[in-house]
Enzyme design. Structure first.
Site, mmCIF file in Angstrom:
data_model
loop_
_atom_site.group_PDB
_atom_site.id
_atom_site.type_symbol
_atom_site.label_atom_id
_atom_site.label_comp_id
_atom_site.label_asym_id
_atom_site.label_seq_id
_atom_site.Cartn_x
_atom_site.Cartn_y
_atom_site.Cartn_z
ATOM 1 N N ILE A 43 -3.310 -3.563 6.804
ATOM 2 C CA ILE A 43 -2.036 -3.208 6.169
ATOM 3 C C ILE A 43 -1.062 -2.584 7.181
ATOM 4 C CG2 ILE A 43 -2.799 -2.982 3.774
ATOM 5 C CD1 ILE A 43 -3.330 0.022 4.329
ATOM 6 N N LYS A 95 2.208 -1.300 9.064
ATOM 7 C CA LYS A 95 3.502 -0.772 8.577
ATOM 8 C C LYS A 95 4.570 -0.977 9.633
ATOM 9 C CE LYS A 95 6.558 2.780 9.119
ATOM 10 N NZ LYS A 95 7.085 3.337 10.384
ATOM 11 N N ASP A 141 0.850 -1.202 0.000
ATOM 12 C CA ASP A 141 0.000 0.000 0.000
ATOM 13 C C ASP A 141 0.884 1.249 0.000
ATOM 14 O OD1 ASP A 141 -2.905 1.057 0.650
ATOM 15 O OD2 ASP A 141 -1.527 2.210 1.896
ATOM 16 N N ASN A 175 4.382 -9.583 12.341
ATOM 17 C CA ASN A 175 3.049 -9.096 11.969
ATOM 18 C C ASN A 175 2.370 -10.032 10.962
ATOM 19 O OD1 ASN A 175 3.550 -6.939 13.634
ATOM 20 N ND2 ASN A 175 3.809 -5.430 11.992
ATOM 21 N N HIS A 206 -7.677 9.487 -2.056
ATOM 22 C CA HIS A 206 -7.098 9.408 -0.698
ATOM 23 C C HIS A 206 -8.006 10.024 0.368
ATOM 24 C CE1 HIS A 206 -2.852 9.048 1.235
ATOM 25 N NE2 HIS A 206 -3.782 8.812 2.126
ATOM 26 N N VAL A 239 9.198 -0.632 9.695
ATOM 27 C CA VAL A 239 10.447 -0.586 8.933
ATOM 28 C C VAL A 239 11.397 -1.711 9.373
ATOM 29 C CG1 VAL A 239 10.354 1.879 8.427
ATOM 30 C CG2 VAL A 239 11.448 1.121 10.563
ATOM 31 N N LEU A 252 -2.858 -0.764 13.825
ATOM 32 C CA LEU A 252 -2.318 -0.885 15.187
ATOM 33 C C LEU A 252 -2.507 0.409 15.963
ATOM 34 C CD1 LEU A 252 1.085 -2.584 14.189
ATOM 35 C CD2 LEU A 252 -1.026 -3.730 14.912
ATOM 36 N N ARG A 288 9.772 -7.298 12.771
ATOM 37 C CA ARG A 288 8.351 -6.970 12.994
ATOM 38 C C ARG A 288 7.511 -7.310 11.757
ATOM 39 N NH1 ARG A 288 8.803 -1.075 16.071
ATOM 40 N NH2 ARG A 288 9.592 -1.897 18.044
ATOM 41 N N TYR A 316 2.721 9.895 -0.031
ATOM 42 C CA TYR A 316 3.818 9.371 0.785
ATOM 43 C C TYR A 316 5.187 9.704 0.185
ATOM 44 C CZ TYR A 316 0.021 6.464 2.681
ATOM 45 O OH TYR A 316 -1.159 6.005 3.207
ATOM 46 N N LYS A 353 -2.748 5.933 -4.277
ATOM 47 C CA LYS A 353 -3.876 6.831 -3.972
ATOM 48 C C LYS A 353 -3.640 8.202 -4.573
ATOM 49 C CE LYS A 353 -3.892 4.587 0.560
ATOM 50 N NZ LYS A 353 -2.460 4.447 0.882
HETATM 51 N N1 LIG Z 1 -5.662 6.108 3.583
HETATM 52 C C1 LIG Z 1 -5.158 6.849 4.531
HETATM 53 O O1 LIG Z 1 -5.530 8.017 4.742
HETATM 54 C C2 LIG Z 1 -4.094 6.270 5.387
HETATM 55 C C3 LIG Z 1 -3.688 6.936 6.564
HETATM 56 C C4 LIG Z 1 -2.700 6.352 7.356
HETATM 57 C C5 LIG Z 1 -2.143 5.130 6.977
HETATM 58 N N2 LIG Z 1 -2.522 4.526 5.818
HETATM 59 C C6 LIG Z 1 -1.936 3.231 5.383
HETATM 60 O O2 LIG Z 1 -2.050 2.303 6.468
HETATM 61 C C7 LIG Z 1 -0.757 1.805 6.788
HETATM 62 C C8 LIG Z 1 -0.671 1.440 8.253
HETATM 63 O O3 LIG Z 1 -0.963 2.573 9.073
HETATM 64 P P1 LIG Z 1 0.142 3.374 9.914
HETATM 65 O O4 LIG Z 1 1.457 3.196 9.263
HETATM 66 O O5 LIG Z 1 -0.358 4.769 10.093
HETATM 67 O O6 LIG Z 1 0.099 2.721 11.356
HETATM 68 P P2 LIG Z 1 0.105 1.240 11.988
HETATM 69 O O7 LIG Z 1 0.415 0.220 10.963
HETATM 70 O O8 LIG Z 1 -1.125 1.108 12.809
HETATM 71 O O9 LIG Z 1 1.317 1.368 13.020
HETATM 72 C C9 LIG Z 1 2.622 1.627 12.575
HETATM 73 C C10 LIG Z 1 3.450 1.888 13.822
HETATM 74 O O10 LIG Z 1 3.506 0.713 14.626
HETATM 75 C C11 LIG Z 1 4.867 0.289 14.784
HETATM 76 N N3 LIG Z 1 4.846 -1.179 14.698
HETATM 77 C C12 LIG Z 1 4.452 -1.947 13.650
HETATM 78 N N4 LIG Z 1 4.530 -3.255 13.951
HETATM 79 C C13 LIG Z 1 4.974 -3.322 15.218
HETATM 80 C C14 LIG Z 1 5.263 -4.399 16.092
HETATM 81 N N5 LIG Z 1 5.101 -5.667 15.710
HETATM 82 N N6 LIG Z 1 5.714 -4.113 17.345
HETATM 83 C C15 LIG Z 1 5.876 -2.836 17.743
HETATM 84 N N7 LIG Z 1 5.620 -1.768 16.957
HETATM 85 C C16 LIG Z 1 5.176 -2.011 15.711
HETATM 86 C C17 LIG Z 1 5.641 0.953 13.675
HETATM 87 O O11 LIG Z 1 6.954 1.249 14.058
HETATM 88 P P3 LIG Z 1 8.262 0.751 13.218
HETATM 89 O O12 LIG Z 1 8.066 1.118 11.786
HETATM 90 O O13 LIG Z 1 9.377 1.524 13.888
HETATM 91 O O14 LIG Z 1 8.340 -0.719 13.464
HETATM 92 C C18 LIG Z 1 4.868 2.275 13.491
HETATM 93 O O15 LIG Z 1 5.278 3.209 14.468
HETATM 94 C C19 LIG Z 1 0.156 2.966 6.386
HETATM 95 O O16 LIG Z 1 1.516 2.622 6.370
HETATM 96 C C20 LIG Z 1 -0.440 3.336 5.068
HETATM 97 O O17 LIG Z 1 -0.045 2.426 4.054
HETATM 98 C C21 LIG Z 1 -3.502 5.075 5.043
#
Ligand SMILES: NC(=O)c1ccc[n+]([C@@H]2O[C@H](COP(=O)([O-])OP(=O)(O)OC[C@H]3O[C@@H](n4cnc5c(N)ncnc54)[C@H](OP(=O)(O)O)[C@@H]3O)[C@@H](O)[C@H]2O)c1
Length: 287
Positions: free
Chosen positions: A241, A243, A56, A253, A119, A245, A203, A249, A61, A86
């Site tokens: 989805i 995320k 995604d 995940n 988006h 780095v 998450l 993890r 981005y 998007k």
């Molecule tokens: N459509 C939209 O408007 C929109 C908005 C936001 C996001 N998105 C999409 O959704 C995806 C996911 O959302 P998100 O990136 O905002 O947040 P998320 O996936 O809920 O959380 C990411 C955070 O959690 C940490 N993390 C991930 N796996 C972990 C684990 N196993 N243990 C501990 N920490 C962990 C990551 O840190 P590290 O990277 O340091 O591990 C990062 O800080 C985005 O990347 C993007 O593709 C879409």
């Protein structure tokens, strides 16, 4: 690192307004928000090696080129991959949307994209018409350069408006969704309309990982809080989805297919809902 082969990720059918048959989206994908372009090739290559096949990204981005470099470097067959991007907020007008879709395809190095989303609805922005943008998405779909079009952050009124005006149903609505923000109303509407619900920030941007109830449940099951939360999304039929780095993890995940949450555990997690948004409210986002 050698490729271990694909993960046992269920395929969710995408019921599209144009009647495309047989199109599916892998229920677990890899999010790339806040991974900059320089790091995106490394992160996406590692995600593909771990076994993710659904990536995604978004114009916003700034990392489509890095994602594209990872795709180009991968030996995986194109048909095994599912790539979403998007349309960015400043490009909602027809000419801008058509032009920047071409740029997205160039950066990703793809002939055909799997899913292109609007988006944000930008309903509060003067002079921006949701219907014009959605009609343009239909036009892009009709070129055959994208397999499905959908939306993100659309509220019930936005969805109803674009569907009524165009008769084209979004394949997907990608919205903020996690145990602190269950989005029951949207999920019920999606089920009625045949729109797949995709959870962003699944998450809660890591905030859920400190939740004491989730920590207890995870400890009882011998898994991590992140795995419990990802499993909750999967068992609710949501596309998810997460995320990260970090490659360890990424692996953790994705290691969510060897345990299940029973009805009591699902109920406990459902009860954590507190209407908490970690991102913007869709009604407030403007160009
Ligand atoms: N459509 C939209 O408007 C929109 C908005 C936001 C996001 N998105 C999409 O959704 C995806 C996911 O959302 P998100 O990136 O905002 O947040 P998320 O996936 O809920 O959380 C990411 C955070 O959690 C940490 N993390 C991930 N796996 C972990 C684990 N196993 N243990 C501990 N920490 C962990 C990551 O840190 P590290 O990277 O340091 O591990 C990062 O800080 C985005 O990347 C993007 O593709 C879409």
């Amino acid at each position: 690192m050698s490729a271990p082969g694909p993960l046992p990720v269920p395929a969710v059918p995408l019921r599209h307004g144009t009647g495309v048959e047989g199109l599916t989206i892998p229920q677990l994908g890899f999010g790339t928000y806040k991974i900059d372009d320089d790091d995106a090739q490394r992160a996406v290559s590692q995600a593909l090696e771990v076994g993710y096949r659904h990536i995604d990204t978004a114009q916003m981005y700034g990392n489509e080129a890095g994602v594209g470099r990872a795709l180009a470097a991968s030996a995986l067959p194109r048909d095994d991959l599912f790539i979403t991007s998007k349309l960015n907020n400043p490009y909602h007008r027809r000419a801008d949307a058509l032009r920047t879709f071409d740029e997205t395809m160039d950066r990703l190095g793809l002939d055909v994209l799997d899913l292109f989303l609007v988006h944000w609805p930008l309903a509060a922005s003067e002079g921006i018409d949701l219907v014009e943008t959605w009609e343009t998405m239909g036009e892009i779909l009709s070129t055959g350069r994208v397999r499905a079009v959908g939306v993100s952050n659309h509220q019930p009124a936005h969805l109803r408006r674009i569907i009524e005006a165009t008769c084209l149903t979004p394949a997907v609505n990608q919205v903020e969704l996690h145990p602190y923000l269950r989005q029951d109303e949207l999920r019920a509407l999606h089920a009625e309309l045949g729109v797949v619900t995709e959870s962003w920030s699944p998450l809660g941007r890591a905030r859920l990982l400190d939740d004491p109830d989730l920590a207890r449940l995870a400890a009882d099951l011998g898994v991590t809080p992140a795995q419990v939360v990802i499993r909750w999304h999967l068992q609710h039929g949501l596309v998810v989805i997460p995320k990260t780095v970090h490659v360890e993890r990424m692996r953790a995940n994705a290691d969510v297919f060897s345990f299940t949450l029973d009805a009591r555990s699902m109920g406990l997690i459902d009860a954590l809902d507190r209407g908490l948004r970690t991102g913007s409210h869709p009604d407030e986002v403007q160009v």
